[in-house]
Enzyme design. Structure first.
Site, PDB file in Angstrom:
ATOM      1  N   ARG A  64     -39.275  22.160 -25.421  1.00  0.00           N
ATOM      2  CA  ARG A  64     -39.321  21.960 -26.867  1.00  0.00           C
ATOM      3  C   ARG A  64     -37.928  21.801 -27.436  1.00  0.00           C
ATOM      4  O   ARG A  64     -37.779  21.543 -28.618  1.00  0.00           O
ATOM      5  CB  ARG A  64     -39.977  23.166 -27.523  1.00  0.00           C
ATOM      6  CG  ARG A  64     -41.484  23.010 -27.732  1.00  0.00           C
ATOM      7  CD  ARG A  64     -42.008  24.299 -28.274  1.00  0.00           C
ATOM      8  NE  ARG A  64     -43.156  24.197 -29.136  1.00  0.00           N
ATOM      9  CZ  ARG A  64     -44.408  24.137 -28.729  1.00  0.00           C
ATOM     10  NH1 ARG A  64     -44.681  24.035 -27.452  1.00  0.00           N
ATOM     11  NH2 ARG A  64     -45.393  24.130 -29.593  1.00  0.00           N
ATOM     12  N   ARG A 112     -59.003  21.566 -37.261  1.00  0.00           N
ATOM     13  CA  ARG A 112     -59.120  21.639 -35.801  1.00  0.00           C
ATOM     14  C   ARG A 112     -59.946  22.848 -35.368  1.00  0.00           C
ATOM     15  O   ARG A 112     -59.773  23.954 -35.879  1.00  0.00           O
ATOM     16  CB  ARG A 112     -57.714  21.707 -35.197  1.00  0.00           C
ATOM     17  CG  ARG A 112     -57.713  21.828 -33.707  1.00  0.00           C
ATOM     18  CD  ARG A 112     -56.434  21.338 -33.133  1.00  0.00           C
ATOM     19  NE  ARG A 112     -55.389  22.355 -33.140  1.00  0.00           N
ATOM     20  CZ  ARG A 112     -54.296  22.265 -32.377  1.00  0.00           C
ATOM     21  NH1 ARG A 112     -54.105  21.220 -31.601  1.00  0.00           N
ATOM     22  NH2 ARG A 112     -53.386  23.205 -32.429  1.00  0.00           N
TER      23      ARG A 112
HETATM   24  P1  AMP Z   1     -48.578  24.946 -28.872  1.00  0.00           P
HETATM   25  O1  AMP Z   1     -49.973  25.305 -28.514  1.00  0.00           O
HETATM   26  O2  AMP Z   1     -47.916  24.068 -27.841  1.00  0.00           O
HETATM   27  O3  AMP Z   1     -48.448  24.401 -30.267  1.00  0.00           O
HETATM   28  O4  AMP Z   1     -47.728  26.310 -28.839  1.00  0.00           O
HETATM   29  C1  AMP Z   1     -48.065  27.404 -29.678  1.00  0.00           C
HETATM   30  C2  AMP Z   1     -46.874  28.330 -29.850  1.00  0.00           C
HETATM   31  O5  AMP Z   1     -46.442  28.803 -28.560  1.00  0.00           O
HETATM   32  C3  AMP Z   1     -45.628  27.707 -30.445  1.00  0.00           C
HETATM   33  O6  AMP Z   1     -45.679  27.692 -31.872  1.00  0.00           O
HETATM   34  C4  AMP Z   1     -44.531  28.645 -29.929  1.00  0.00           C
HETATM   35  O7  AMP Z   1     -44.503  29.849 -30.660  1.00  0.00           O
HETATM   36  C5  AMP Z   1     -45.015  28.979 -28.521  1.00  0.00           C
HETATM   37  N1  AMP Z   1     -44.483  28.049 -27.509  1.00  0.00           N
HETATM   38  C6  AMP Z   1     -45.189  27.100 -26.826  1.00  0.00           C
HETATM   39  N2  AMP Z   1     -44.402  26.418 -25.987  1.00  0.00           N
HETATM   40  C7  AMP Z   1     -43.149  26.949 -26.137  1.00  0.00           C
HETATM   41  C8  AMP Z   1     -41.884  26.660 -25.577  1.00  0.00           C
HETATM   42  N3  AMP Z   1     -41.704  25.654 -24.717  1.00  0.00           N
HETATM   43  N4  AMP Z   1     -40.821  27.408 -25.962  1.00  0.00           N
HETATM   44  C9  AMP Z   1     -40.951  28.400 -26.839  1.00  0.00           C
HETATM   45  N5  AMP Z   1     -42.111  28.706 -27.443  1.00  0.00           N
HETATM   46  C10 AMP Z   1     -43.208  27.995 -27.102  1.00  0.00           C
END
Ligand code: AMP
Length: 225
Positions: free
Chosen positions: A95, A134
């Site tokens: 990210r 969603r």
């Molecule tokens: P997502 O489902 O990919 O939107 O991820 C949900 C949450 O997980 C994000 O808002 C972050 O808090 C955490 N997260 C997911 N991937 C990462 C990453 N690569 N680095 C840090 N936090 C992450």
């Protein structure tokens, strides 16, 4: 039949709600590779009450990034598993630039590299509208939308009939925070992969089938299938 290739390590980038999870699932099926979602992995840590789960939940609730140290450990463990031997479809990681560098380091240690990075490009206002409606099936990760892609029976998963839930962090104010975090890091991340000639940009603001077709074409060209 799944296409033949020696290795396909694929990364999907894009803002939250850009369709990474949906497309990763389709690609995983098509190429018979594991779909790794760092978001799902983190929510699992929380649900399973692991030692680091409490700390992680604070970040998730606020839409903030989890520390690089925690993320690197989780990613290394996951990619090193047997089912990733032919490759993986990774989504939600990296990210930010530092994570991209860490990922390259982790892969190099395992004697591997990323074959392709696909960015799903979707404008912010479309994202906010999408995430508002969603619905998720917690058991499988299947995703629906109350307007765009409703389940056959309201509130129930099409295959199992089990209840669908909204994600806590899909509330509009948290979505706006997640988008802010995304944009803070996105440009540097894209530059990194563009400079390595690994980046392909796909218009994510089209139907699921059209996006899937565009992704499949670009991945197919890259791995020669
Ligand atoms: P997502 O489902 O990919 O939107 O991820 C949900 C949450 O997980 C994000 O808002 C972050 O808090 C955490 N997260 C997911 N991937 C990462 C990453 N690569 N680095 C840090 N936090 C992450």
């Amino acid at each position: 039949m799944s296409p033949t290739f020696s290795s396909l390590n694929l990364v999907l980038l894009g803002p939250p709600g850009s369709g990474k999870g949906t497309q990763a699932r389709l690609l995983a099926e098509r190429y018979q590779l594991p779909h790794i979602s760092t978001g799902d992995m983190l929510w699992d840590e929380v649900a399973n009450g692991t030692g680091i789960g409490g700390e992680i939940q604070k970040n998730l609730d606020r839409g903030e990034l989890v520390s690089d140290k925690v993320m690197s450990g989780l990613i290394l463990q996951r990619i090193d598993r047997e089912d990733c031997a032919r490759g993986f479809i990774l989504e939600g990681y990296p990210r930010k630039l530092g994570q991209a560098e860490l990922l390259d380091g982790i892969l190099a240690e395992l004697g591997r590299r990323i074959e392709q990075v696909v960015l799903l490009d979707v404008p912010d206002d479309v994202i906010v509208a999408r995430l508002k409606g969603r619905l998720i099936h917690p058991g499988s990760g299947r995703v629906y939308h109350v307007v765009e892609d409703p389940p056959k029976k309201p509130g129930a998963d099409n295959l199992t009939g089990e209840a669908l839930v909204e994600r806590d962090d899909d509330r509009e104010e948290v979505v706006r925070d997640r988008l802010r975090v995304y944009h803070r890091h996105a440009r540097a991340l894209m530059e990194y992969y563009r400079n390595r000639d690994q980046l392909v940009v796909v218009d994510g603001n089209q139907s699921i089938a059209r996006v899937a077709q565009a992704m499949d074409e670009s991945v197919g060209v890259r791995v020669g299938v």
